[in-house]
Design a protein around this motif. Structure first.
Motif, PDB file in Angstrom:
ATOM      1  N   ARG A   1     -27.725   0.871  36.567  1.00 32.23           N
ATOM      2  CA  ARG A   1     -28.274   2.076  37.888  1.00 32.23           C
ATOM      3  C   ARG A   1     -27.648   2.143  38.823  1.00 32.23           C
ATOM      4  NH1 ARG A   1     -31.582  -4.106  39.988  1.00 32.23           N
ATOM      5  NH2 ARG A   1     -32.848  -3.504  38.527  1.00 32.23           N
ATOM      6  N   VAL A   2     -27.549   2.950  39.236  1.00 32.52           N
ATOM      7  CA  VAL A   2     -26.318   3.280  40.604  1.00 32.52           C
ATOM      8  C   VAL A   2     -25.323   2.462  41.147  1.00 32.52           C
ATOM      9  CG1 VAL A   2     -26.358   5.119  42.808  1.00 32.52           C
ATOM     10  CG2 VAL A   2     -28.731   5.009  41.208  1.00 32.52           C
ATOM     11  N   PRO A   3     -24.242   3.454  41.229  1.00 30.23           N
ATOM     12  CA  PRO A   3     -23.668   4.189  41.032  1.00 30.23           C
ATOM     13  C   PRO A   3     -23.363   4.147  39.935  1.00 30.23           C
ATOM     14  CG  PRO A   3     -22.263   2.676  42.413  1.00 30.23           C
ATOM     15  CD  PRO A   3     -23.836   1.683  41.866  1.00 30.23           C
ATOM     16  N   ARG A   4     -23.974   3.509  38.868  1.00 28.76           N
ATOM     17  CA  ARG A   4     -22.748   3.541  37.679  1.00 28.76           C
ATOM     18  C   ARG A   4     -23.691   5.235  36.552  1.00 28.76           C
ATOM     19  NH1 ARG A   4     -23.718  -2.684  35.941  1.00 28.76           N
ATOM     20  NH2 ARG A   4     -21.660  -3.293  37.328  1.00 28.76           N
ATOM     21  N   THR A   5     -24.618   5.264  36.794  1.00 30.40           N
ATOM     22  CA  THR A   5     -25.668   6.613  36.376  1.00 30.40           C
ATOM     23  C   THR A   5     -26.274   7.503  37.706  1.00 30.40           C
ATOM     24  OG1 THR A   5     -27.972   5.149  36.108  1.00 30.40           O
ATOM     25  CG2 THR A   5     -25.778   5.455  34.398  1.00 30.40           C
ATOM     26  N   HIS A   6     -26.120   8.826  37.348  1.00 26.32           N
ATOM     27  CA  HIS A   6     -27.208   9.542  38.038  1.00 26.32           C
ATOM     28  C   HIS A   6     -28.654   8.219  38.195  1.00 26.32           C
ATOM     29  CE1 HIS A   6     -29.171  12.955  39.534  1.00 26.32           C
ATOM     30  NE2 HIS A   6     -28.546  13.203  39.433  1.00 26.32           N
ATOM     31  N   HIS A   7     -28.877   8.804  39.091  1.00 28.81           N
ATOM     32  CA  HIS A   7     -30.435   8.412  40.193  1.00 28.81           C
ATOM     33  C   HIS A   7     -31.335   8.349  38.987  1.00 28.81           C
ATOM     34  CE1 HIS A   7     -33.429   6.791  43.332  1.00 28.81           C
ATOM     35  NE2 HIS A   7     -33.500   8.247  43.194  1.00 28.81           N
ATOM     36  N   GLU A   8     -31.344   9.869  38.407  1.00 27.38           N
ATOM     37  CA  GLU A   8     -32.442  10.292  37.916  1.00 27.38           C
ATOM     38  C   GLU A   8     -32.994   9.229  36.591  1.00 27.38           C
ATOM     39  OE1 GLU A   8     -32.050  14.425  37.050  1.00 27.38           O
ATOM     40  OE2 GLU A   8     -33.339  14.353  39.957  1.00 27.38           O
ATOM     41  N   VAL A   9     -31.263   8.700  35.988  1.00 27.49           N
ATOM     42  CA  VAL A   9     -30.948   8.112  34.375  1.00 27.49           C
ATOM     43  C   VAL A   9     -31.621   7.097  35.114  1.00 27.49           C
ATOM     44  CG1 VAL A   9     -29.405   7.573  33.408  1.00 27.49           C
ATOM     45  CG2 VAL A   9     -29.706  10.264  34.020  1.00 27.49           C
TER      46      VAL A   9
END
Length: 113
Positions: A43-51
């Motif tokens: 989940r965000v902030p660990r990955t990009h929002h779209e991912v």
């Protein structure tokens, strides 16, 4: 309890055993259900929002399909168990009728008919 028809073989014990295997398979699948922690880690902030959105959508879809598979296996087991019971009843009824004919019937030679 075996019957033959057009190359197919039926066995009450086999039907019963296979219904138990389907329930066991459904149980094992359910116990090994997918880990929800995988989507939390992405989940965000660990990955990009779209991912994060794509993974969440995929996880929800796969969970739905997974639960459908487990439910289907359990339902098939129930149907197979019912079919096995119906087969045993029909086989028993046929056996009873055959025994009645053997016990109460009498042989009439063809020339006396």
């Amino acid at each position: 309890m075996t019957g033959h028809s057009d190359g197919y073989t039926v066995s009450g014990a086999s039907i019963n055993g296979n219904s138990h295997l389907l329930v066991e398979l459904a149980g094992l699948l359910y116990e090994g259900r997918p880990d929800g922690e995988m989507t939390v880690a992405a989940r965000v902030p660990r990955t990009h929002h779209e991912v994060s959105e794509a993974l969440d959508s995929f996880a929800r879809f796969s969970k739905d399909q997974y639960l459908d598979t487990v439910s289907l296996l359990a339902a098939l087991s129930t149907k197979l168990r019912t079919a096995g019971g119906n087969y045993a009843e029909a086989d028993h009824a046929t056996d009873e009728q055959f025994r009645r004919i053997l016990a109460s019937g009498r042989f009439v030679p063809s020339e006396d008919r």
